[in-house]
Design an enzyme around this catalytic site. Structure first.
Site, PDB file in Angstrom:
ATOM      1  N   GLU A 124       0.821  -1.221   0.000  1.00 12.00           N
ATOM      2  CA  GLU A 124       0.000   0.000   0.000  1.00 12.00           C
ATOM      3  C   GLU A 124       0.857   1.275   0.000  1.00 12.00           C
ATOM      4  O   GLU A 124       1.218   1.794   1.058  1.00 12.00           O
ATOM      5  CB  GLU A 124      -0.921   0.011   1.230  1.00 12.00           C
ATOM      6  CG  GLU A 124      -1.810   1.260   1.276  1.00 12.00           C
ATOM      7  CD  GLU A 124      -2.745   1.306   2.494  1.00 12.00           C
ATOM      8  OE1 GLU A 124      -2.597   0.471   3.397  1.00 12.00           O
ATOM      9  OE2 GLU A 124      -3.606   2.198   2.525  1.00 12.00           O
ATOM     10  N   LYS A 162      -2.399  -2.067  -3.197  1.00 10.31           N
ATOM     11  CA  LYS A 162      -3.454  -1.238  -2.602  1.00 10.31           C
ATOM     12  C   LYS A 162      -3.080   0.230  -2.807  1.00 10.31           C
ATOM     13  O   LYS A 162      -2.405   0.835  -1.975  1.00 10.31           O
ATOM     14  CB  LYS A 162      -3.586  -1.575  -1.114  1.00 10.31           C
ATOM     15  CG  LYS A 162      -4.574  -0.699  -0.358  1.00 10.31           C
ATOM     16  CD  LYS A 162      -4.976  -1.306   0.975  1.00 10.31           C
ATOM     17  CE  LYS A 162      -5.825  -0.353   1.780  1.00 10.31           C
ATOM     18  NZ  LYS A 162      -6.478  -0.968   2.927  1.00 10.31           N
TER      19      LYS A 162
HETATM   20  P1  13P Z   1      -9.204   4.061   4.151  1.00 10.43           P
HETATM   21  O1  13P Z   1     -10.037   3.255   3.198  1.00 10.43           O
HETATM   22  O2  13P Z   1      -9.987   4.654   5.283  1.00 10.43           O
HETATM   23  O3  13P Z   1      -8.301   5.028   3.453  1.00 10.43           O
HETATM   24  O4  13P Z   1      -8.230   3.035   4.861  1.00 10.43           O
HETATM   25  C1  13P Z   1      -7.581   2.108   4.102  1.00 10.43           C
HETATM   26  C2  13P Z   1      -6.407   1.629   4.831  1.00 10.43           C
HETATM   27  O5  13P Z   1      -6.302   0.467   5.106  1.00 10.43           O
HETATM   28  C3  13P Z   1      -5.383   2.589   5.209  1.00 10.43           C
HETATM   29  O6  13P Z   1      -4.198   1.908   5.522  1.00 10.43           O
END
Ligand code: 13P
Length: 351
Positions: free
Chosen positions: A177, A219
Site C-alpha cells: 500500500e 493497494k
Molecule cells: P481508508 O479506506 O480509510 O483510506 O483506509 C484504508 C487503509 O487500510 C489505510 O491503511
C-alpha cells in the site's frame, strides 16, 4: 516459498467481485474516530466494535478478507472465539497490518517513512500461527511544495519491498500500500504524475527484492485532485485518470488492485470504483477491487456510537456498504442503491 499457495490466496482475495475490509486502525487512529463520536476509548470498546463487525450477518457475501490490527487479532468474541477464527469460519480470509506506523523521515521536512521491519520475520511467523494469510503495510506519500522527494519515495518503496519479500517467505500475501494522500490543493494531474512515479519505483524495488508479483495485491490510492483543489473532476474523469496511470505503471502479473478510500465519502468511493469497472473492466489485466476502511465502516460507526441498542442497525449499514462496493466491482452500482427503500427492493440492503 509456497508459490502456489501465495497465488491462490492472492486470487481468492479478489475473486467473485468481492473485496477487502480494512479494520486495522491502530489504537491512536481508532481512538481518534471514537472520540469524535463520544465513544469511550478503551480496549474493551475496541473489542466490542470489532465483534460487531466480524459478526455482521451476510458480510462474507461481499467481503473476501479482513485486515486486523495487532490488538484485534489477539482478541476474542464474547463466546471466546478468536476474531481470526470467527472470520475464517464465516469464509473471510484473516489478514494483519504489520507496519508500526509512519514516522517523520529524517532530513525531509513534511515527509514520512513507515517503520516496522525490525523483528518482522518473527512477527509474521506468529501472525501466521494465529491464522493470518495475508498482511498489509502502508507507506504515506504527501504532495506539497517540493515534495515528494526521491529520497522519500525510494526509502518507502524499499521498505515495502523488504516487507513484501518477508511476507512471501512466511507464506503470507503482501498487500502493498503506497498511499499518495489527497490532502492539499494539488491538481489531479499532479496526483497522476506522483502516483505513477511512486508505482514505478515500488515495482522496481519489488523486482530487486525478488518478490513474486502473482502473489501480491496492490493497494493504491485513486488518482484524485487534492481535497482543497478548486477543480474537482467528475467521477468518470477520476476513473479515466486512475486507470490510465495504473496501466502505465502496474505490471500485468499482479492479480488484483484493491483501492484504499483515503478519506473520500463512502458514496464517492463506490461511484468511482464503479465507473472504472463500467469503462474498463473487460480490458484490464488485473481485477479492480476495494480495500476500504472508512468508506465501509464510517456510516456504521456513526450509527453505533458505542450503544448496544444501535448494533443491529450499524451491522446493516456495514453490510449495505460492502454490498454497494461489490456492485461497484461488477459495474452495477448506482446512486439509487443509497436510497433505503430502493435498496430493500433490489436486495442491496441487508436483513
Ligand atoms: P481508508 O479506506 O480509510 O483510506 O483506509 C484504508 C487503509 O487500510 C489505510 O491503511
Amino acid at each position: 516459498m509456497n508459490t502456489q499457495r501465495l497465488m491462490n490466496t492472492a486470487k481468492a482475495l479478489v475473486a467473485d467481485d468481492k473485496g477487502l475490509l480494512a479494520m486495522d486502525e491502530s489504537n491512536p487512529t481508532c481512538n481518534r474516530r471514537f472520540a469524535k463520536l463520544g465513544i469511550p476509548q478503551t480496549e474493551e470498546m475496541h473489542r466490542t466494535y470489532r465483534e460487531l463487525i466480524v459478526t455482521t450477518p451476510g458480510l462474507s457475501e461481499s467481503i473476501s478478507g479482513a485486515i486486523l490490527y495487532d490488538e484485534t487479532i489477539r482478541q476474542r468474541k464474547n463466546d471466546g472465539t478468536p476474531f481470526a477464527t470467527s472470520l475464517a469460519d464465516a469464509g473471510i480470509i484473516p489478514g494483519i497490518k504489520v507496519d508500526t506506523g509512519a514516522k517523520d523521515l529524517a532530513g525531509h521536512s513534511g515527509e514520512k517513512i513507515t517503520e516496522g521491519l525490525d523483528g518482522l520475520r518473527d512477527r509474521l511467523a506468529e501472525y501466521s500461527q494465529m491464522g493470518a494469510r495475508f498482511a498489509k503495510w502502508r507507506a504515506v506519500i504527501a504532495i506539497g511544495e517540493g515534495i515528494p522527494t526521491r529520497g522519500c519515495i525510494e526509502a518507502n518503496a524499499n521498505a515495502l519491498a523488504r516487507y513484501a519479500a518477508l511476507c512471501q517467505e512466511a507464506g503470507l500475501v503482501p498487500v502493498v500500500e503506497p498511499e499518495v494522500v489527497m490532502d492539499g490543493g494539488h491538481t489531479i494531474e499532479r496526483c497522476c504524475e506522483v502516483t505513477e512515479e511512486v508505482q514505478r519505483t515500488v515495482f522496481s524495488q519489488l523486482y530487486k527484492q525478488g518478490v513474486m508479483l502473482e502473489g501480491v495485491i496492490l493497494k493504491p490510492n485513486m488518482v484524485l485532485p487534492g481535497s482543497t483543489c478548486p477543480k474537482q473532476e467528475t467521477v468518470e474523469e477520476v476513473a479515466d485518470a486512475t486507470v490510465r496511470c495504473l496501466l502505465r505503471s502496474v505490471p500485468a502479473a499482479v492479480p488484483g488492485i484493491a483501492f484504499l478510500s483515503g478519506g473520500q465519502s463512502a458514496e464517492l468511493a463506490s461511484a468511482r470504483l464503479n465507473a472504472m469497472n463500467v469503462r474498463f473492466k473487460a480490458r484490464l489485466p488485473w481485477a479492480l477491487a476495494f480495500s476500504f476502511a472508512r468508506a465501509i465502516q464510517q456510516p456504521a460507526l456513526e450509527i453505533w456510537r458505542g450503544q448496544e441498542a444501535n448494533a443491529l442497525a450499524a451491522q446493516r449499514a456495514l453490510c449495505h456498504r460492502a454490498k454497494c462496493n461489490r456492485a461497484a466491482r461488477r459495474g452495477e452500482y448506482n446512486a439509487g442503491m443509497e436510497d433505503y427503500l430502493h435498496a430493500k427492493q433490489v436486495g442491496v440492503l441487508c436483513q
